[in-house]
Design a protein around this motif. Structure first.
Motif, PDB file in Angstrom:
ATOM      1  N   ARG A  73     -33.655 -13.452  31.462  1.00 41.68           N
ATOM      2  CA  ARG A  73     -33.218 -12.073  31.609  1.00 41.68           C
ATOM      3  C   ARG A  73     -31.802 -11.968  32.150  1.00 41.68           C
ATOM      4  O   ARG A  73     -30.970 -11.236  31.618  1.00 41.68           O
ATOM      5  CB  ARG A  73     -34.186 -11.349  32.547  1.00 41.68           C
ATOM      6  CG  ARG A  73     -33.816  -9.912  32.809  1.00 41.68           C
ATOM      7  CD  ARG A  73     -34.558  -9.352  33.988  1.00 41.68           C
ATOM      8  NE  ARG A  73     -34.121 -10.061  35.176  1.00 41.68           N
ATOM      9  CZ  ARG A  73     -34.853 -10.210  36.270  1.00 41.68           C
ATOM     10  NH1 ARG A  73     -36.058  -9.729  36.328  1.00 41.68           N
ATOM     11  NH2 ARG A  73     -34.385 -10.856  37.306  1.00 41.68           N
ATOM     12  N   GLU A  93     -36.403  -7.551  29.122  1.00 48.36           N
ATOM     13  CA  GLU A  93     -37.654  -8.217  29.512  1.00 48.36           C
ATOM     14  C   GLU A  93     -38.711  -8.085  28.423  1.00 48.36           C
ATOM     15  O   GLU A  93     -39.438  -9.042  28.140  1.00 48.36           O
ATOM     16  CB  GLU A  93     -38.169  -7.628  30.820  1.00 48.36           C
ATOM     17  CG  GLU A  93     -37.362  -8.067  32.022  1.00 48.36           C
ATOM     18  CD  GLU A  93     -37.835  -7.410  33.300  1.00 48.36           C
ATOM     19  OE1 GLU A  93     -38.593  -6.418  33.252  1.00 48.36           O
ATOM     20  OE2 GLU A  93     -37.424  -7.894  34.366  1.00 48.36           O
ATOM     21  N   SER A  97     -40.293 -11.257  26.431  1.00 43.92           N
ATOM     22  CA  SER A  97     -41.735 -11.528  26.483  1.00 43.92           C
ATOM     23  C   SER A  97     -42.346 -11.652  25.087  1.00 43.92           C
ATOM     24  O   SER A  97     -43.394 -12.274  24.924  1.00 43.92           O
ATOM     25  CB  SER A  97     -42.458 -10.434  27.261  1.00 43.92           C
ATOM     26  OG  SER A  97     -42.432  -9.218  26.538  1.00 43.92           O
TER      27      SER A  97
END
Length: 146
Positions: A73, A93, A97
């Motif tokens: 990140r 994020e 993910s």
């Protein structure tokens, strides 16, 4: 927003507080037929900070993620902040993910170890031993031990 900036710049005599706010914060950069919304610059030689549309967000995130070598990140945020102004940490994020390559290299949960005790015997060849391979972290069709 691009249209608001253009109309606020044209209407000089009938500007309201919102128009002044927009003109103080944004400007339009024209590159041939393409118009881009950028952050207001103090000097014309400064590098422009682009505002990304929703349609372009995925492409910008993917390009910066690959440019950082599937970085985290913070590395992505540093790369994006060089050129773009409105991409949030939550968007980064979420993208990270969902990246398949990053999911593959994520560490797997470790199983607490099986205690290995040696077999003690008094005579030669009176006992046997079978080794089981523990596959609990990567079970195959429900089987966890080979």
């Amino acid at each position: 927003m691009l249209q608001d900036v253009k109309t606020a710049a044209v209407s000089k005599e009938s500007r309201n507080q919102h128009d002044y706010h927009i003109l103080r914060k944004y400007e339009v950069l024209q590159c041939g037929p393409v118009e881009k919304l950028i952050k207001k610059r103090e000097h014309a030689e400064e590098t422009p900070m682009y505002f990304v549309t929703i349609e372009e967000t995925f492409d910008v995130l993917r390009a910066s993620h690959i440019a950082t070598g599937h970085g985290g990140r913070d590395r992505m945020m540093k790369e994006i902040k060089k050129k773009y102004a409105n991409i949030s940490v939550q968007a980064i994020e979420l993208f990270k993910s969902l990246c398949l390559e990053c999911q593959k290299k994520r560490t797997r949960p470790k199983t607490t170890g099986v205690v290995v005790r040696p077999i003690l015997t008094k005579d030669f060849s009176c006992r046997g031993q079978v080794d089981l391979v523990d596959m609990q972290s990567m079970s195959c069709n429900g089987y966890k031990i080979i």
